[in-house]
Design an enzyme around this catalytic site. Structure first.
Site, PDB file in Angstrom:
ATOM      1  N   CYS A   1     -29.004  -7.890   2.791  1.00  0.00           N
ATOM      2  CA  CYS A   1     -29.042  -9.008   3.734  1.00  0.00           C
ATOM      3  C   CYS A   1     -30.263  -9.879   3.451  1.00  0.00           C
ATOM      4  O   CYS A   1     -31.377  -9.368   3.280  1.00  0.00           O
ATOM      5  CB  CYS A   1     -29.099  -8.447   5.153  1.00  0.00           C
ATOM      6  SG  CYS A   1     -29.373  -9.669   6.443  1.00  0.00           S
TER       7      CYS A   1
ATOM      8  N   PHE B   1       0.787  -1.225   0.000  1.00  0.00           N
ATOM      9  CA  PHE B   1       0.000   0.000   0.000  1.00  0.00           C
ATOM     10  C   PHE B   1       0.823   1.280   0.000  1.00  0.00           C
ATOM     11  O   PHE B   1       0.387   2.297  -0.533  1.00  0.00           O
ATOM     12  CB  PHE B   1      -0.928   0.032   1.226  1.00  0.00           C
ATOM     13  CG  PHE B   1      -1.991  -1.027   1.194  1.00  0.00           C
ATOM     14  CD1 PHE B   1      -3.130  -0.862   0.433  1.00  0.00           C
ATOM     15  CD2 PHE B   1      -1.827  -2.204   1.910  1.00  0.00           C
ATOM     16  CE1 PHE B   1      -4.111  -1.836   0.379  1.00  0.00           C
ATOM     17  CE2 PHE B   1      -2.802  -3.186   1.872  1.00  0.00           C
ATOM     18  CZ  PHE B   1      -3.942  -3.015   1.104  1.00  0.00           C
TER      19      PHE B   1
ATOM     20  N   SER C   1       5.937  -4.350   7.341  1.00  0.00           N
ATOM     21  CA  SER C   1       5.014  -3.273   7.704  1.00  0.00           C
ATOM     22  C   SER C   1       5.734  -1.933   7.658  1.00  0.00           C
ATOM     23  O   SER C   1       6.857  -1.804   8.160  1.00  0.00           O
ATOM     24  CB  SER C   1       4.440  -3.488   9.107  1.00  0.00           C
ATOM     25  OG  SER C   1       3.628  -2.391   9.486  1.00  0.00           O
TER      26      SER C   1
ATOM     27  N   HIS D   1      -7.179  -5.898  10.910  1.00  0.00           N
ATOM     28  CA  HIS D   1      -8.015  -5.149   9.963  1.00  0.00           C
ATOM     29  C   HIS D   1      -9.100  -6.009   9.328  1.00  0.00           C
ATOM     30  O   HIS D   1      -9.595  -5.703   8.242  1.00  0.00           O
ATOM     31  CB  HIS D   1      -7.122  -4.507   8.895  1.00  0.00           C
ATOM     32  CG  HIS D   1      -6.195  -3.467   9.459  1.00  0.00           C
ATOM     33  ND1 HIS D   1      -4.984  -3.140   8.901  1.00  0.00           N
ATOM     34  CD2 HIS D   1      -6.313  -2.676  10.561  1.00  0.00           C
ATOM     35  CE1 HIS D   1      -4.392  -2.203   9.627  1.00  0.00           C
ATOM     36  NE2 HIS D   1      -5.188  -1.900  10.633  1.00  0.00           N
TER      37      HIS D   1
ATOM     38  N   CYS E   1     -28.955  -5.651  10.990  1.00  0.00           N
ATOM     39  CA  CYS E   1     -29.188  -6.699  11.993  1.00  0.00           C
ATOM     40  C   CYS E   1     -27.896  -7.344  12.489  1.00  0.00           C
ATOM     41  O   CYS E   1     -27.934  -8.154  13.414  1.00  0.00           O
ATOM     42  CB  CYS E   1     -30.131  -7.777  11.444  1.00  0.00           C
ATOM     43  SG  CYS E   1     -29.410  -8.840  10.149  1.00  0.00           S
TER      44      CYS E   1
END
Length: 250
Positions: free
Chosen positions: A155, A37, A195, A122, A133
């Protein structure tokens, strides 16, 4: 210190600094073909502003844009396969040298490689859930609905809007994040793998470790505090680490 000396030192540290954990970011999966990223010039978020495509606001206000950008890349992640680095971490856990893996990644490759204890900071691409719901379903259900033109996907229980079980920008952190904060209490060694350590609050977790070792192609804010820093590929370093552990134990 030579590369061989650093591998030897890492093997010694891992055997004498327990409990130990791995913390992995996007660079962990680049060897599986998943782009990262934040690498300068090539990272996804250096080309596209995530606030314009991957926030809860975009999901609700412009679901067409949200899914048009995100679903193809998420589907590609789900086609990826674990690399030698993922397999090595699973082996280190099997040998009792790692408690488990704390990951910023949503690709599920640690589990696919055989890691048993994985905290997904994440979220994941196995599930989706309803904003109304909160009922959970498989991610494939969401993907099939979007693929057939049902945007936003609804849903099947209440007709509310389905969303992926990933942590979007503007979202609350996952429950796994809060569990990771707890399990890192007393951590003696944390392997920081792939990272950038720029995304908070996850990037603050290394503060809980007594010692850190970094394997990352690019510099991080933690380099000066690390016991060891490797600029080589994660797969190479972890593969060589396993060989050195076997040598030291003979």
């Amino acid at each position: 210190m030579s590369y061989a000396d650093k591998i030897s030192a890492l093997a010694h540290m891992l055997q004498n600094s327990q409990p130990a954990f791995a913390f992995t970011g996007a660079g962990m999966s680049t060897e599986s073909g998943i782009p990262d990223f934040r690498s300068p010039g090539s990272g996804l978020w250096t080309k596209v502003d995530p606030a314009s495509v991957s926030t809860l606001t975009v999901l609700k206000k412009d679901p067409q844009k949200f899914y048009q950008f995100n679903l193809p890349r998420w589907q590609s992640y789900r086609q990826a396969r674990p690399n030698t680095g993922h397999l090595a971490l699973a082996e280190l856990e099997r040998r009792g040298l790692l408690v488990g893996v704390i990951t910023q990644n949503i690709d599920g490759l640690h589990q696919a490689a055989g890691s048993r204890r994985v905290w997904e900071l994440h979220g994941n691409l196995r599930e989706c859930y309803c904003l109304s719901c909160r009922e959970k379903d498989e991610f494939d259900v969401l993907a099939e609905k979007v693929g057939s033109g049902e945007i936003p996907p609804r849903c099947r229980h209440c007709g509310g809007i389905l969303r992926p079980a990933v942590v979007l920008f503007e979202d609350r952190m996952s429950e796994d994040y809060f569990q990771a904060v707890q399990v890192l209490s007393g951590c003696q060694l944390l392997l920081l793998l792939g990272s950038s350590l720029k995304v908070y609050p996850a990037a603050a977790l290394p503060e809980k470790a007594r010692q850190v070792v970094i394997i990352n192609h690019d510099p991080t804010a933690w380099d000066e505090r690390a016991e060891l820093v490797f600029r080589e590929s994660i797969g190479r370093v972890l593969g060589d680490l396993l060989v050195e552990l076997d040598r030291q134990q003979r």
